[in-house]
Enzyme design. Structure first.
Site, PDB file in Angstrom:
ATOM      1  N   ASP A  11       0.856  -1.186   0.000  1.00  0.00           N
ATOM      2  CA  ASP A  11       0.000   0.000   0.000  1.00  0.00           C
ATOM      3  C   ASP A  11       0.891   1.234   0.000  1.00  0.00           C
ATOM      4  OD1 ASP A  11      -2.155  -1.637   0.122  1.00  0.00           O
ATOM      5  OD2 ASP A  11      -2.739  -1.142   2.174  1.00  0.00           O
ATOM      6  N   ASP A 130     -13.923  -5.766  -5.351  1.00  0.00           N
ATOM      7  CA  ASP A 130     -14.055  -5.907  -3.895  1.00  0.00           C
ATOM      8  C   ASP A 130     -15.458  -6.430  -3.623  1.00  0.00           C
ATOM      9  OD1 ASP A 130     -11.534  -4.830  -3.550  1.00  0.00           O
ATOM     10  OD2 ASP A 130     -12.264  -2.791  -3.198  1.00  0.00           O
TER      11      ASP A 130
END
Lengths: 253, 197
Positions: A11, A130
């Site tokens: 990330d 997602d």
């Protein structure tokens, strides 16, 4: 035979890794290009940068970061997060990304998938999905998992591939960060529904979970983050577990 | 030695150029196919689609072909390998015709083939020197040479066994991406360049 891939996800925000990894402590955030190169040496088959920043300034920094990384990394690099248009896809590819993942923008404008695939080739278009379980199946969420949509995950996966997606990155929101294992039903349902590689994501807590992503989940690749970053395991240990279970993967030692 | 990389205008050459620089050679990106023939070795990179790339190649096709026939070492990567052959199912236009044969779509359900695939029946000197056993692919098409004897490594995607490497003298075409195949891939590039010095 094509081998099963182990993909490491970092990330990034403003050109830095924002979650701690075992290589760096939380305060001294790491240089993503450096960390990516270290994971290549450990045997990672691919690296994913997930840009969690939202500001235009952060985007420019991310392009610089891609450039810097592409000069040091000799395994494929996928970049995702905040890609809004085919122009954004082109900018990331020209900066040195090998693939670009699209999520919310593809939900809002599905023709982005086709435009990108036509212009740059399906092999560099990853559609990131997602999904969270419901009583009847799995629902797709947008905006980093924050916003529910009306889309059924399996139907959206099929449509994304029909529109030109070259790969699907399927993240279980229920499992993400839980270390309780991937959502194997979700992974398998999508893997059986489409003809492109499916990357299992969300929930890896140990080597057995990674093995299960391939056996029960029927995934082509498994994405791993936290358990590598905090030093709980290593790429090599995960790959040794895969091989011990008869899963063919690239050996680097 | 100076290596020329022919740029079809399709973009990302970062990793390839960096791979060349870590092998210690000077490289020059050339968008003019005639000028591209002027280096000590030529690299045809693996980005883009056959039709547009063949169109960019067309004005210098004869000159490049002459240079290759005269012994110019050349490494063709992915699409670059396909451009060494006659033509492709993927798009219109002519390749260099150095390798007799054409590219056809892989006979597989899962396309494009994306990922690391094993090499088998490897006889190629540079692939062997590099101990490159598993290489990174991102392709839907593969060259089917008229003379299978030119194939110096094979891979298999689902039921389709296709050439991973094709060799003709100083010309090596690989269907995979050595610049994305980690250090054994870089070692293959280094070996190829060492052997054409």
């Amino acid at each position: 035979m094509i081998t099963k891939r182990l993909i490491v996800c970092l990330d990034v925000l403003g050109g830095r890794v924002v979650k701690g990894t075992r290589f760096v402590d939380l305060r001294d955030q790491g240089d993503p290009a450096d960390l990516a190169a270290r994971y290549e040496v450990e045997g990672a088959d691919e690296i994913v940068f997930l840009d969690i920043g939202a500001s235009p300034e952060a985007r420019a920094t991310t392009l610089d970061l891609i450039r810097d990384t592409a000069e040091r990394l000799f395994v494929p690099l996928t970049v995702g997060g905040g890609i809004r248009s085919a122009e954004d896809v082109g900018l990331a590819l020209r900066a040195g990304a090998d693939k670009v993942s699209v999520n919310t923008a593809a939900i809002e404008h599905p023709d982005l998938i086709t435009l990108s695939a036509d212009r740059f080739g399906a092999q560099c278009v990853v559609v990131s999905i997602d999904a969270a379980r419901t009583d009847t199946g799995w629902k797709v969420f947008a905006s980093g998992g924050q916003r529910p949509t009306d889309l059924d995950a399996i139907a959206w996966a099929e449509r994304a591939v029909a529109l030109g997606a070259g790969e699907l990155l399927v993240t279980s929101i229920d499992r993400d960060g839980s270390r309780a294992g991937y959502d194997l039903d979700l992974t398998r349902r999508i893997a059986r529904a489409v003809s492109v590689p499916v990357i299992a994501s969300g929930g890896a807590g140990n080597a057995a979970h990674v093995v299960a992503a391939f056996t029960e989940g029927e995934a082509s690749a498994a994405l791993v983050a936290g358990i590598l970053h905090d030093g709980q395991t290593t790429v090599r240990a995960l790959k040794e577990a895969m091989m011990a279970s008869g899963i063919s993967t690239r050996r680097t030692w | 030695m100076r290596v020329t990389v022919f740029d079809y205008g399709a973009g990302n050459l970062h990793s390839l150029l960096k791979a060349l620089s870590v092998t210690g050679v000077e490289s020059l990106v050339e968008t003019d196919p005639v000028a591209a023939a002027a280096g000590d070795a030529l690299i045809l990179p693996g980005v883009g689609a056959f039709g547009p790339a063949a169109a960019r190649l067309a004005p210098g096709r004869e000159r490049l072909r002459q240079a290759l026939d005269a012994g110019l070492p050349c490494l063709g990567i992915c699409l670059g390998l396909q451009l060494l052959a006659d033509e492709s199912e993927e798009g219109a236009g002519q390749g260099l015709g150095l390798i007799e044969g054409r590219s056809t779509r892989l006979d597989a359900r899962s396309l494009p083939q994306i990922g690391w695939n094993q090499l088998e029946a490897v006889t190629d000197v540079d692939v062997r020197t590099a101990e490159l056993e598993t290489a990174y692919y991102a392709n839907s098409y593969a060259v089917r040479p008229a003379n299978p004897g030119q194939v110096t490594a094979w891979s298999r995607h689902e039921g389709d066994r296709f050439p991973a490497a094709i060799r003709q003298g100083q010309v090596l075409g690989v269907q995979f991406h050595p610049e994305k195949s980690s250090w054994p891939g870089l070692a293959m590039i280094r070996s190829f360049l060492d052997n054409c010095r």
